[in-house]
Design a protein around this motif. Structure first.
Motif, PDB file in Angstrom:
ATOM      1  N   LYS A 115      29.761 -63.422   5.981  1.00  0.00           N
ATOM      2  CA  LYS A 115      31.131 -63.897   6.143  1.00  0.00           C
ATOM      3  C   LYS A 115      31.131 -65.070   7.114  1.00  0.00           C
ATOM      4  CE  LYS A 115      33.539 -60.957   8.402  1.00  0.00           C
ATOM      5  NZ  LYS A 115      34.259 -59.701   8.683  1.00  0.00           N
ATOM      6  N   TYR A 153      35.435 -67.006   4.508  1.00  0.00           N
ATOM      7  CA  TYR A 153      34.740 -67.091   3.230  1.00  0.00           C
ATOM      8  C   TYR A 153      33.740 -65.933   3.172  1.00  0.00           C
ATOM      9  CZ  TYR A 153      36.597 -71.867   3.375  1.00  0.00           C
ATOM     10  OH  TYR A 153      37.421 -72.966   3.461  1.00  0.00           O
ATOM     11  N   ASP A 162      36.606 -66.803  -6.206  1.00  0.00           N
ATOM     12  CA  ASP A 162      37.852 -67.521  -5.931  1.00  0.00           C
ATOM     13  C   ASP A 162      39.039 -66.590  -5.695  1.00  0.00           C
ATOM     14  OD1 ASP A 162      38.835 -70.134  -5.394  1.00  0.00           O
ATOM     15  OD2 ASP A 162      40.041 -70.037  -7.207  1.00  0.00           O
ATOM     16  N   LEU A 178      33.649 -66.371  -2.286  1.00  0.00           N
ATOM     17  CA  LEU A 178      32.876 -67.492  -2.817  1.00  0.00           C
ATOM     18  C   LEU A 178      31.743 -67.044  -3.723  1.00  0.00           C
ATOM     19  CD1 LEU A 178      32.576 -70.067   0.104  1.00  0.00           C
ATOM     20  CD2 LEU A 178      34.398 -69.745  -1.575  1.00  0.00           C
ATOM     21  N   GLN A 191      27.246 -74.100  -0.131  1.00  0.00           N
ATOM     22  CA  GLN A 191      28.706 -74.067  -0.215  1.00  0.00           C
ATOM     23  C   GLN A 191      29.283 -75.304   0.461  1.00  0.00           C
ATOM     24  OE1 GLN A 191      28.874 -70.005  -1.834  1.00  0.00           O
ATOM     25  NE2 GLN A 191      30.061 -71.854  -1.973  1.00  0.00           N
ATOM     26  N   ARG A 193      33.304 -76.726   1.115  1.00  0.00           N
ATOM     27  CA  ARG A 193      34.706 -76.391   0.894  1.00  0.00           C
ATOM     28  C   ARG A 193      35.649 -77.430   1.498  1.00  0.00           C
ATOM     29  NH1 ARG A 193      35.368 -72.835  -2.987  1.00  0.00           N
ATOM     30  NH2 ARG A 193      37.526 -72.663  -2.185  1.00  0.00           N
ATOM     31  N   ASP A 198      41.937 -75.247   1.256  1.00  0.00           N
ATOM     32  CA  ASP A 198      41.812 -73.793   1.370  1.00  0.00           C
ATOM     33  C   ASP A 198      42.810 -73.236   2.376  1.00  0.00           C
ATOM     34  OD1 ASP A 198      39.822 -73.647  -0.521  1.00  0.00           O
ATOM     35  OD2 ASP A 198      38.171 -73.591   0.927  1.00  0.00           O
TER      36      ASP A 198
END
Length: 241
Positions: A115, A153, A162, A178, A191, A193, A198
């Motif tokens: 996380k 995330y 998502d 994700l 990743q 973003r 977001d």
């Protein structure tokens, strides 16, 4: 069991003097093996076995190894950054062992092997009385400036990629899934973003078009609700405002 995740997330995120505008996040790749480099700092909850965070070498590179066995914990990095409409947060991660029985929709299963959370300094006076009371309790208990909003995330077991949702423990924490399931277990996944997009998606109900400054980031893993175990790795994290 956790009753106030916001309290946990706020531990050790007080901003250091002179940090205004600082977007650099200390790299694991440049650190010596062992503890994560300063200003990364470990944070957990009382009476919990700690998730283990160590800088280790894997496939020729130094990364953060994250091990959790019926445990809970985070490492937190303070920041103070005014984000723009071009803000991007990027990293790579790898999960080698998922948390058996994890289910983010249930308190008994709200665990994750990996996380990454970004904290925002939203004006708490705009929250409801109940939310303000919870934050005041957390701040008085820790002596720290508990973040009012945390966008996390996660790598989940089964929720669709998502998926966006609030934590079942507190609306101060909201998740975006994700990665999901075992298809990419044991594989590095990069990743990247759009942090502003977001944030607006997950906290737009509170923000009303504004994006507050970023006050910190954290890396975590928890297996205390399912009493399971997990293993993950994460590479360097960058924030480009």
């Amino acid at each position: 069991m956790r009753t106030l995740i916001a309290l946990m997330l706020g531990l050790c995120v007080a901003l250091p003097a002179g940090a205004a505008g600082e977007a650099t996040i200390a790299a694991f790749s440049a650190a010596a093996p062992g503890e994560a480099p300063a200003p990364w700092k470990f944070a957990t909850l009382p009476n919990k076995a700690p998730t283990k965070f160590t800088v280790a070498e894997l496939e020729g590179a130094k990364v953060l190894k994250v091990e959790s066995e019926n445990a809970y914990g985070n490492i937190v990095h303070p920041l103070k950054v005014d984000v723009t409409d071009k803000a991007v947060v990027a990293w790579r991660w790898r999960v080698d062992h998922l948390v058996d029985g994890a289910d983010l929709t249930q308190r008994s299963g709200e665990d994750s092997p990996a996380k990454l959370c970004v904290f925002f300094g939203f004006d708490g006076s705009k929250l409801s009385l109940g939310e303000r009371t919870k934050l005041a309790l957390a701040r008085s208990s820790t002596g720290q400036d508990v973040p009012t909003q945390a966008l996390c995330y996660v790598w989940d077991n089964k929720l669709a990629v998502d998926t966006g949702m609030a934590s079942v423990f507190t609306k101060r924490v909201r998740f975006i899934v994700l990665q999901s399931g075992s298809a990419k277990v044991g594989t590095w996944v990069a990743q990247k973003r759009d942090l502003v997009a977001d944030y607006q998606r997950m906290f737009g109900d509170e923000a009303q078009g504004q994006v507050p400054p970023v006050t910190g980031v954290s890396v975590g893993a928890d297996t205390d609700n399912t009493h399971g175990n997990s293993l993950a790795y994460i590479g360097d994290i960058t924030l480009t405002p």
